[in-house]
Design an enzyme around this catalytic site. Structure first.
Site, PDB file in Angstrom:
ATOM      1  N   ARG A  48       0.825  -1.215   0.000  1.00 24.58           N
ATOM      2  CA  ARG A  48       0.000   0.000   0.000  1.00 24.58           C
ATOM      3  C   ARG A  48       0.859   1.264   0.000  1.00 24.58           C
ATOM      4  O   ARG A  48       0.453   2.295  -0.513  1.00 24.58           O
ATOM      5  CB  ARG A  48      -0.926   0.003   1.210  1.00 24.58           C
ATOM      6  CG  ARG A  48      -2.076  -0.982   1.110  1.00 24.58           C
ATOM      7  CD  ARG A  48      -3.008  -0.861   2.291  1.00 24.58           C
ATOM      8  NE  ARG A  48      -2.332  -1.170   3.555  1.00 24.58           N
ATOM      9  CZ  ARG A  48      -2.909  -1.076   4.752  1.00 24.58           C
ATOM     10  NH1 ARG A  48      -4.158  -0.666   4.859  1.00 24.58           N
ATOM     11  NH2 ARG A  48      -2.227  -1.391   5.847  1.00 24.58           N
ATOM     12  N   ARG A  49       2.049   1.184   0.613  1.00 19.88           N
ATOM     13  CA  ARG A  49       2.914   2.361   0.727  1.00 19.88           C
ATOM     14  C   ARG A  49       4.233   2.087  -0.010  1.00 19.88           C
ATOM     15  O   ARG A  49       5.178   1.543   0.572  1.00 19.88           O
ATOM     16  CB  ARG A  49       3.178   2.674   2.201  1.00 19.88           C
ATOM     17  CG  ARG A  49       1.926   3.157   2.938  1.00 19.88           C
ATOM     18  CD  ARG A  49       2.197   3.370   4.406  1.00 19.88           C
ATOM     19  NE  ARG A  49       2.461   2.100   5.091  1.00 19.88           N
ATOM     20  CZ  ARG A  49       2.862   2.006   6.365  1.00 19.88           C
ATOM     21  NH1 ARG A  49       3.069   3.102   7.068  1.00 19.88           N
ATOM     22  NH2 ARG A  49       3.058   0.827   6.907  1.00 19.88           N
ATOM     23  N   VAL A 134      -3.394 -20.703  11.143  1.00 18.35           N
ATOM     24  CA  VAL A 134      -3.740 -21.168  12.491  1.00 18.35           C
ATOM     25  C   VAL A 134      -2.467 -21.480  13.266  1.00 18.35           C
ATOM     26  O   VAL A 134      -1.637 -22.276  12.820  1.00 18.35           O
ATOM     27  CB  VAL A 134      -4.619 -22.434  12.438  1.00 18.35           C
ATOM     28  CG1 VAL A 134      -4.949 -22.899  13.850  1.00 18.35           C
ATOM     29  CG2 VAL A 134      -5.893 -22.173  11.653  1.00 18.35           C
ATOM     30  N   GLY A 136       0.354 -19.932  13.979  1.00 21.72           N
ATOM     31  CA  GLY A 136       1.686 -19.483  13.600  1.00 21.72           C
ATOM     32  C   GLY A 136       2.598 -20.584  13.113  1.00 21.72           C
ATOM     33  O   GLY A 136       2.308 -21.286  12.144  1.00 21.72           O
ATOM     34  N   ILE A 138       3.393 -23.371  14.486  1.00 21.06           N
ATOM     35  CA  ILE A 138       3.102 -24.737  14.920  1.00 21.06           C
ATOM     36  C   ILE A 138       2.554 -25.547  13.752  1.00 21.06           C
ATOM     37  O   ILE A 138       1.521 -25.191  13.177  1.00 21.06           O
ATOM     38  CB  ILE A 138       2.069 -24.744  16.065  1.00 21.06           C
ATOM     39  CG1 ILE A 138       2.548 -23.872  17.225  1.00 21.06           C
ATOM     40  CG2 ILE A 138       1.818 -26.164  16.549  1.00 21.06           C
ATOM     41  CD1 ILE A 138       1.506 -23.662  18.300  1.00 21.06           C
ATOM     42  N   GLY A 189       3.796  -5.209  23.226  1.00 21.94           N
ATOM     43  CA  GLY A 189       3.558  -5.476  21.820  1.00 21.94           C
ATOM     44  C   GLY A 189       2.796  -6.756  21.548  1.00 21.94           C
ATOM     45  O   GLY A 189       2.631  -7.152  20.389  1.00 21.94           O
ATOM     46  N   ASP A 203     -10.653 -13.790  16.623  1.00 24.52           N
ATOM     47  CA  ASP A 203      -9.481 -14.428  16.039  1.00 24.52           C
ATOM     48  C   ASP A 203      -9.518 -15.939  16.287  1.00 24.52           C
ATOM     49  O   ASP A 203      -9.341 -16.742  15.364  1.00 24.52           O
ATOM     50  CB  ASP A 203      -8.215 -13.816  16.634  1.00 24.52           C
ATOM     51  CG  ASP A 203      -6.946 -14.504  16.170  1.00 24.52           C
ATOM     52  OD1 ASP A 203      -6.442 -14.150  15.093  1.00 24.52           O
ATOM     53  OD2 ASP A 203      -6.464 -15.394  16.895  1.00 24.52           O
ATOM     54  N   LYS A 207     -10.053 -19.420  13.644  1.00 27.40           N
ATOM     55  CA  LYS A 207      -9.165 -20.577  13.663  1.00 27.40           C
ATOM     56  C   LYS A 207      -9.930 -21.853  14.014  1.00 27.40           C
ATOM     57  O   LYS A 207      -9.654 -22.926  13.457  1.00 27.40           O
ATOM     58  CB  LYS A 207      -8.033 -20.332  14.657  1.00 27.40           C
ATOM     59  CG  LYS A 207      -7.132 -19.173  14.252  1.00 27.40           C
ATOM     60  CD  LYS A 207      -6.169 -18.776  15.353  1.00 27.40           C
ATOM     61  CE  LYS A 207      -5.301 -17.600  14.946  1.00 27.40           C
ATOM     62  NZ  LYS A 207      -4.421 -17.136  16.038  1.00 27.40           N
ATOM     63  N   GLY A 306       3.659 -13.728  15.405  1.00 25.69           N
ATOM     64  CA  GLY A 306       4.941 -13.069  15.201  1.00 25.69           C
ATOM     65  C   GLY A 306       5.422 -13.235  13.777  1.00 25.69           C
ATOM     66  O   GLY A 306       5.064 -14.200  13.087  1.00 25.69           O
TER      67      GLY A 306
END
Length: 430
Positions: A48-49, A134, A136, A138, A189, A203, A207, A306
């Site tokens: 987008r940028r 689903v 990350g 794993i 964070g 969320d 999943k 992450g």
């Protein structure tokens, strides 16, 4: 023999996950080529940028025209990590139409329109892989879809959102209230500026829909998943859980009904015994517990979010899809042959922990017990504490349907001696 013509990959999105995908593709290029049997080439990056500096990415590859990128016709694989419903849905469909297979991390889209996307992939003879959608890093979708393909999965019980697990873990270990734990998660964070999708269970529900569909070979949409958030969980709930030898987790639970003729999918906070493997999952980690006929109980554990962990799952899919591309094959598509109905939440059977504020006078316990009996909910244990005309009554039930429990609570609220229903929490994992 190494194929000399590189496989061309387009990347839709270059944020936290997308930038890690690009970095790994570059730094591990030789290893990826050896594993695939051909080099992979980053052919374009839609953003987008365009003016933002993206280290390690050739600026000439960057474009704001994602539609033109996926329509090029010479792409082998499109990696979609922009999220959301649109334009991701249209871009993925367009990629199939123009000859590319797709790797996606888009849980919301797959939970809502997974069946249509699988149909489009099949129509054009292309792959749709989404391990990163689903939990990350794993490995979970591929084991369910492939490793357990010869088994019968009966239950999937898991912590699939790191933000909520961090918050609940802090409340459990420090005695902090919900807002205090959320503030810490935000500062570190782990929580977004607007944490609604996480703390209200959206969320995890997306999943859960994906996991239930794969585990039970049945189409399960986001709308089929019962969802409750965790914003009402209090320090008092944790104190009660500890007295029972439990802790509290936000769980995604997908299971077959007792007769196996239907399935349920739900997300809500629940008490689980400290002896259960999921009770020891701390911080922002995820873990999923799978129960099946032949394999028994399996647990998958690791970082659930992450940039680098999620990119690892994306690259694993990219390698699998690239191999299929070279061999002229496709991997497993949608398996929905069972077509089991999804039962409403009212038919779910479990145990319950109910905390009541009541008048501290004779006969109250008898009144409360009568209401439970009238609705067919059997009481396991009762604990009462009273002082200065006020009392708290904690009831733990045997297994009962959610509908029966709902009727019980409604009747309890009408009793003059019940000042309020302080909390209701399901007890799982026993």
């Amino acid at each position: 023999m190494m194929r000399t013509r590189p496989l061309k990959v387009a990347l839709l999105g270059c944020g936290v996950v997308g930038s890690e995908v690009a970095r790994i593709m570059t730094t591990h290029a030789d290893d990826l080529a050896a594993r695939i049997g051909a080099p992979v080439e980053l052919a374009g990056v839609a953003v987008r940028r365009p003016d933002k500096v993206r280290e390690g990415i050739d600026p000439s590859l960057v474009t704001t025209d994602a539609t033109a990128l996926v329509k090029r016709g010479d792409l082998d694989i499109v990696v979609e990590v922009i999220g959301g419903i649109e334009p991701a849905r249209t871009l993925i469909s367009t990629a199939f139409e123009h000859g590319a297979s797709v790797v996606s991390a888009n849980k919301a889209l797959l939970a809502q329109d997974g069946a249509a996307l699988h149909a489009a992939a099949e129509e054009h003879g292309k792959d749709l892989y989404y391990e990163a959608a689903v939990a990350g890093a794993i490995p979970l979708i591929r084991p369910l879809r492939e490793s357990l393909a010869g088994d019968k999965v009966n239950r999937v019980l898991g912590i699939v959102n790191g933000t909520t697990n961090f918050i609940l873990d802090k409340m459990d270990s420090t005695g902090a209230g919900y807002q205090e734990a959320l503030d810490e998660a935000t500062a570190l964070g782990y929580a977004e500026a607007d944490p609604t999708a996480d703390v209200e269970g959206f969320d995890a529900a997306a999943k859960a829909a994906i996991l239930a569909g794969i585990a039970f070979h049945t189409r399960v949409r986001l709308d089929d998943v019962h969802r409750e958030g965790m914003t009402e969980v209090t320090a008092a709930d944790f104190a009660s859980a500890k007295e029972m030898g439990c802790t509290i987790k936000l769980l995604a639970i997908c299971e077959r009904a007792g007769d196996g003729a239907s399935v349920t999918a739900r997300v809500h906070p629940a008490m689980i015994p400290l002896s259960h493997p999921l009770a020891s999952v701390r911080g922002a980690y995820n873990a999923v517990f799978v129960e099946s006929d032949a394999s028994g109980r399996l647990m998958f554990y690791g970082p659930g979010a992450g940039g680098a962990p999620t990119a690892s799952a994306v690259l694993g899919d990219l390698v699998a899809v690239a191999r299929n591309r070279i061999n002229g094959t496709t991997g497993p598509g949608e398996s929905a042959y069972a077509a089991l109905p999804v039962s409403p939440m009212g038919e779910v059977v479990t145990r319950y922990h109910i905390s009541l504020d009541v008048a501290d006078k004779p006969g109250v316990l008898a009144q409360v017990a009568t209401v439970f009996a009238e609705h067919g909910v059997s009481i396991d244990t009762v604990r009462q504490q009273g002082k200065d005309g006020e009392a708290s009554l904690v009831v733990v039930t045997h297994r009962a349907s959610d509908a029966a429990l709902g009727g019980t609570v409604e009747a309890l609220r009408k009793l003059d001696t019940v000042r309020g229903v302080a909390s209701i929490m399901r007890v799982e994992g026993e």
